[in-house]
Scaffold this active site. Structure first.
Site, PDB file in Angstrom:
ATOM      1  CG  ASP A   1      19.750  23.224  -7.809  1.00  0.00           C
ATOM      2  OD1 ASP A   1      19.419  22.042  -7.564  1.00  0.00           O
ATOM      3  OD2 ASP A   1      20.904  23.543  -8.128  1.00  0.00           O
TER       4      ASP A   1
ATOM      5  CE1 TYR B   1      28.759  13.772 -14.682  1.00  0.00           C
ATOM      6  CE2 TYR B   1      31.040  13.087 -14.955  1.00  0.00           C
ATOM      7  CZ  TYR B   1      30.074  14.084 -14.974  1.00  0.00           C
ATOM      8  OH  TYR B   1      30.437  15.375 -15.255  1.00  0.00           O
TER       9      TYR B   1
ATOM     10  N   GLY C   1      20.053  23.180 -12.219  1.00  0.00           N
ATOM     11  CA  GLY C   1      21.232  22.910 -11.388  1.00  0.00           C
ATOM     12  C   GLY C   1      22.023  24.184 -11.120  1.00  0.00           C
TER      13      GLY C   1
HETATM   14  C1  AKB Z   1      33.867  14.716 -11.961  1.00  0.00           C
HETATM   15  O1  AKB Z   1      34.965  14.596 -11.402  1.00  0.00           O
HETATM   16  O2  AKB Z   1      32.971  13.857 -11.930  1.00  0.00           O
HETATM   17  C2  AKB Z   1      33.605  15.972 -12.765  1.00  0.00           C
HETATM   18  C3  AKB Z   1      33.970  15.778 -14.200  1.00  0.00           C
HETATM   19  C4  AKB Z   1      35.373  15.719 -14.621  1.00  0.00           C
HETATM   20  O3  AKB Z   1      33.093  15.671 -15.005  1.00  0.00           O
HETATM   21  N1  AKB Z   1      34.350  17.064 -12.210  1.00  0.00           N
END
Ligand code: AKB
Length: 314
Positions: free
Chosen positions: A36, A141, A10
Site C-alpha cells: 500500500d 469511479y 491496496g
Molecule cells: C462505493 O460505494 O463506491 C463502493 C462500491 C459500491 O463500489 N463501495
C-alpha cells in the site's frame, strides 16, 4: 502444482485487510506480499510500500518476489472520486495499466480486478440488473471500472492474460472501515449503534442498494480465482449479489438488538450517486459458471456485525 506468490495492492483498504489474511492462510504468510502507499505498523507478514502508479516500482516488486498472481485492489472510490474527477481517472487507470503491463511482460498467471455496481447508470433495469446491461456510469469511479473491465477483457483476448473480475456491491464488514464510497453508511451505522450513538444517514430512508457481507465477498473472490479457466465465460466482470436493503430496513434490523438505536436522514451529494445505481443485482451467470451462492441475508449479517463490533469495542 508450483508455488503461487501473490501481490496485493491496496492491502490496507477495507477489502484488502481481510483478503490479505485469507490469502496468507491459503498460500502461506511468506508467499503473500501486501502493499500500500503507507507502511502499516500492525501488519503481520510481508509488506512493501508501493505506489502502483509507478511502473518501475511495481516491476521491481514483481521481479524481487517472483510474483505469480496480482490482486489489484488500490483505487479511489465513488464519493471521494467525485471531488477530483480527473485525478481519480488518472490514478484508477494508470495503476491498472501498470498491473496489466507488468503481468503481460513478466508472466503473471492471474490478475484479479475489482469492479463495482457503479458501472451501471440510470438507463438500466434497477431491480435484478442483468449482467449484460448497457454501461453508462454516473461517476468517474464507475467510468474507470467500466473501462477497466474492458481493458481486462482486451488483455485476455489479445495476450491470453487470465484477468478475472467481480462487480462488488457495497461491502459490509466489522474488521475494517470503507473509505470514500456511497455505500459506506451501511458500515458506519453499526459502529454508531454499538457505541450507543445516534446515526445521521447521508442517504434517505428508502434508498435500496445491493450490499454484500465481507465473508461472502471474500469467498466470491477466492471461488472466482480458483475456478477452472474453462468455466469463466464472462471476461469483463461478473455481477454478484449478497442482499439488498435500504437504510430504514437496516435500522429496523439493528433495533431488534439495540432497541434504543436512533437514526436521522440528511441526504447529501451521495444521494444522487445512489439513485443512479441498481437496487438489486442478477448474478445468475456467476451462479451458473462457478456455483456462486451468497450465505448472508440482512438478519444474519446484522447479528454477526453487532456481535463482533461489541467484542471489539467492549
Ligand atoms: C462505493 O460505494 O463506491 C463502493 C462500491 C459500491 O463500489 N463501495
Amino acid at each position: 502444482m508450483s508455488q503461487e506468490i501473490i501481490l496485493i495492492t491496496g492491502s490496507s483498504g477495507q477489502l484488502g485487510t481481510v483478503l490479505t489474511k485469507k490469502l496468507q492462510k491459503k498460500y502461506g504468510v511468506d508467499n503473500v506480499i501486501a502493499s500500500d502507499l503507507r507502511y502499516d505498523r500492525d501488519f503481520n507478514g510481508q509488506f512493501e510500500v508501493l505506489d502502483v502508479s509507478n511502473f518501475e516500482a511495481i516491476k521491481a516488486i514483481v521481479l524481487k518476489y517472483k510474483i505469480t498472481q496480482i490482486y489489484h485492489l488500490a483505487a479511489i472510490l465513488s464519493a471521494n472520486g467525485e471531488k477530483a474527477p480527473l485525478n481519480t481517472w488518472d490514478i484508477n487507470m494508470k495503476t491498472f495499466f501498470n498491473v496489466l503491463e507488468v503481468s503481460r511482460l513478466y508472466n503473471i498467471k492471474k490478475v484479479f480486478f475489482p469492479s463495482s455496481i457503479a458501472v451501471f447508470g440510470n438507463n438500466v433495469e434497477r431491480l435484478n440488473t442483468p449482467q449484460s446491461s448497457n454501461l453508462t456510469p454516473t461517476t468517474v469511479y464507475g467510468i474507470s471500472k467500466a473501462a477497466g473491465e474492458n481493458w481486462g477483457n482486451y488483455y485476455y483476448e489479445k495476450y491470453g492474460l487470465d484477468v478475472r473480475s467481480l462487480r462488488y456491491p457495497g461491502v459490509i464488514g466489522y474488521q475494517s472501515l470503507p473509505g470514500g464510497g456511497t455505500t459506506d453508511y451501511a458500515v458506519d451505522i453499526f459502529h454508531k449503534a454499538v457505541n450507543n450513538q445516534k446515526f445521521e444517514c447521508f442517504l434517505n430512508a428508502s434508498t435500496m442498494l445491493p450490499m454484500i457481507y465481507m465473508d461472502d465477498a471474500i469467498r466470491a473472490t477466492l471461488e472466482l480465482m480458483e475456478a477452472p479457466k474453462e468455466k469463466i465465460t464472462v471476461r469483463t466482470s461478473y455481477n454478484i449479489a449478497g442482499c439488498s436493503f435500504n437504510p430504514k430496513q437496516l435500522a429496523t434490523a439493528i433495533k431488534e438488538i439495540h432497541p434504543n438505536f436512533e437514526i436521522t436522514y440528511k441526504p447529501d451529494f451521495r444521494q444522487d450517486i445512489a439513485n443512479s445505481w441498481p437496487m438489486s443485482i442478477d448474478d445468475s451467470d456467476a451462479k451458473k459458471d462457478w456455483d456462486w451462492q451468497p450465505k448472508f441475508d440482512l438478519k444474519l449479517m446484522t447479528d454477526v456485525m453487532l456481535r463482533n463490533l461489541e467484542l471489539k469495542y467492549n
